[in-house]
Scaffold this motif. Structure first.
Motif, short mmCIF file in Angstrom:
data_model
loop_
_atom_site.label_atom_id
_atom_site.label_comp_id
_atom_site.label_asym_id
_atom_site.label_seq_id
_atom_site.Cartn_x
_atom_site.Cartn_y
_atom_site.Cartn_z
N VAL A 46 8.93 -6.46 -49.92
CA VAL A 46 9.37 -6.85 -48.84
C VAL A 46 9.65 -5.75 -47.34
CG1 VAL A 46 12.09 -6.06 -47.74
CG2 VAL A 46 11.24 -7.63 -49.94
N GLY A 47 9.83 -4.12 -48.18
CA GLY A 47 8.93 -3.29 -46.63
C GLY A 47 7.68 -3.23 -46.51
N HIS A 86 13.70 3.22 -41.10
CA HIS A 86 12.88 4.15 -41.49
C HIS A 86 12.47 4.50 -42.83
CE1 HIS A 86 13.88 5.50 -37.35
NE2 HIS A 86 15.14 6.14 -38.22
N SER A 87 13.22 4.79 -43.89
CA SER A 87 12.76 4.56 -45.18
C SER A 87 11.07 3.30 -45.24
CB SER A 87 13.56 3.91 -46.59
OG SER A 87 12.86 4.50 -47.37
N TRP A 88 11.82 1.77 -44.78
CA TRP A 88 10.27 1.39 -45.45
C TRP A 88 8.89 1.75 -44.14
CZ3 TRP A 88 14.09 -3.42 -44.33
CH2 TRP A 88 15.16 -3.25 -45.70
N ASP A 90 8.67 4.75 -44.25
CA ASP A 90 7.81 6.26 -44.73
C ASP A 90 7.69 7.58 -44.16
OD1 ASP A 90 6.63 4.99 -47.32
OD2 ASP A 90 4.99 4.12 -45.69
N GLU A 91 9.08 6.97 -42.80
CA GLU A 91 9.58 8.20 -42.75
C GLU A 91 11.03 8.23 -43.34
OE1 GLU A 91 10.45 5.66 -38.64
OE2 GLU A 91 8.81 6.19 -38.14
N ASP A 92 11.30 9.50 -44.17
CA ASP A 92 11.58 10.14 -45.04
C ASP A 92 12.95 10.83 -44.67
OD1 ASP A 92 10.59 8.15 -47.32
OD2 ASP A 92 9.43 10.14 -47.80
N ALA A 93 12.09 11.97 -43.53
CA ALA A 93 12.89 13.14 -43.30
C ALA A 93 14.35 12.01 -41.96
CB ALA A 93 12.61 14.09 -42.00
N GLN A 94 13.74 10.98 -41.48
CA GLN A 94 14.75 9.77 -40.42
C GLN A 94 15.32 9.41 -41.42
OE1 GLN A 94 10.85 10.69 -40.14
NE2 GLN A 94 10.68 10.13 -37.50
N ALA A 95 15.10 9.09 -42.28
CA ALA A 95 16.28 7.95 -43.31
C ALA A 95 17.10 9.09 -43.72
CB ALA A 95 14.73 7.15 -43.91
N GLY A 115 21.38 4.35 -50.85
CA GLY A 115 20.72 5.51 -49.68
C GLY A 115 20.14 6.10 -50.36
N GLN A 116 20.98 7.22 -50.15
CA GLN A 116 20.86 8.58 -51.08
C GLN A 116 20.50 8.61 -51.94
OE1 GLN A 116 20.86 11.75 -49.53
NE2 GLN A 116 21.16 11.11 -47.65
#
Length: 190
Positions: A46-47, A86-88, A90-95, A115-116
């Motif tokens: 899906v990502g 953001h997670s999909w 790969d922007e972990d900090a923003q996610a 999500g957390q």
């Protein structure tokens, strides 16, 4: 002739690699559980699909969500959607920031909690993720992602008994979902 021989040797190496990979995959499935692996693979697929879609319309979706926040910044669901995007990507900090903002607005927002917890689980912190999954289930007992995450964390801690009990409870709460039944079949083959 040389190219044909080279191609044949390459194909043999590829088949051998596939066989080894299949054996390793079987070991991982036995250790972690089929469902957890399937869910992670499904999220990857899906990502990838979302990333491809966002590549085409990369600015449009987040811009529309940002516009929704300009109209009403107190919408945790919009922050959750942005966190997932953001997670999909790969922007972990923003996610993480978006997810935290959603929880700041509504500390009991089940999707934000899930999500957390998923971010914690993905970084190898199942002990910290379990309370968040549990809170999410207290708010929204039929949220299958929270059930799946919870028993996956329990499996990560080698607590097969708790994982089986969690999957059993999930099968009662969400009886039409296949995931709890698959997990139970793996954990309780009798």
């Amino acid at each position: 002739m040389f190219n044909q021989f080279h191609l044949h040797a390459h194909e043999q190496r590829a088949h051998a690699f596939d066989a080894v990979q299949g054996t390793l995959l079987g070991t991982v499935i036995a250790a972690v559980g089929l469902h957890a692996l399937a869910v992670d693979r499904q999220r990857q697929v899906v990502g990838v699909a979302l990333r491809r879609h966002l590549d085409v319309r990369r600015q449009e979706v987040p811009e529309r969500l940002e516009r929704a926040l300009e109209i009403d910044p107190q919408q945790p669901a919009v922050h959750v959607l942005l966190a997932e995007i953001h997670s999909w990507a790969d922007e972990d900090a923003q996610a993480r920031a978006r997810s935290e903002k959603a929880l700041e607005i509504d500390p009991d927002h089940a999707r934000s909690l899930t999500g957390q917890a998923a971010m914690l689980r993905a970084t190898g912190q199942p002990t910290q993720a379990i309370p968040l999954y549990t809170r999410a289930l207290m708010v929204h007992s039929s949220l299958l992602e929270a059930w799946t995450g919870l028993w996956t964390c329990q499996l990560m801690q080698d607590d097969h008994r708790s994982a089986a009990l969690t999957a059993e409870r999930a099968s009662e709460v969400v009886p039409d979902a296949a995931e709890p039944w698959l997990t139970l079949a793996l954990l309780r083959p009798d």
